[in-house]
Design an enzyme around this catalytic site. Sequence first.
Site, short mmCIF file in Angstrom:
data_model
loop_
_atom_site.label_atom_id
_atom_site.label_comp_id
_atom_site.label_asym_id
_atom_site.label_seq_id
_atom_site.Cartn_x
_atom_site.Cartn_y
_atom_site.Cartn_z
N MET A 42 0.77 -1.20 0.00
CA MET A 42 0.00 0.00 0.00
C MET A 42 0.82 1.28 0.00
SD MET A 42 -0.62 0.01 3.99
CE MET A 42 -0.56 -1.71 3.84
N PRO A 43 2.13 1.26 0.29
CA PRO A 43 2.83 2.54 0.24
C PRO A 43 3.13 2.98 -1.19
CG PRO A 43 4.34 0.82 0.92
CD PRO A 43 2.99 0.19 0.78
N LEU A 44 3.13 4.29 -1.36
CA LEU A 44 3.66 4.91 -2.57
C LEU A 44 4.85 5.73 -2.11
CD1 LEU A 44 3.64 5.69 -5.55
CD2 LEU A 44 2.04 7.52 -4.96
N THR A 100 3.63 7.68 1.20
CA THR A 100 2.20 7.74 1.45
C THR A 100 1.74 6.33 1.81
OG1 THR A 100 1.98 9.52 -0.19
CG2 THR A 100 -0.04 8.39 0.48
#
Length: 127
Positions: free
Chosen positions: A1-3, A72
């Site tokens: 899920m991280p960007l 993020t």
Amino acid sequence: MPLVRIDIRKNPDPSYARKLGNVVYEALKATIGVPDRDNFQVLNEHDEDHFVYDPAYLGIERTDGLVFIQITISEGRTVEQKKLLYKSIADGLGVEAGVRPEDVFINLIEVKKENWSFGNGVAQYVT
């Protein structure tokens, strides 16, 4: 899920930015439970006119080796997990890429799970 977004000054080694990204991804997996294959990164290199920073803000002496890292992620991590992530990234960048800890600048952005779509116009994390 991280960007993850990583911004650095142009480096003569074409594999340098990717090396930084690998360190960040491994730290995310080790400290906050990011799963395998959940690796999305934008790696940017800039000339000196497009890479601006204060060399002494908060009494931290920075150099042109500064690495901006913006992550993020979905909300829900504890302060202790975040601190461990920051330290793991700084330590890993020092070992793997020779980055001084003073030159590791991290900005963490937390968002609600409904703010992600990984493709097909679908909010995959919404139940």
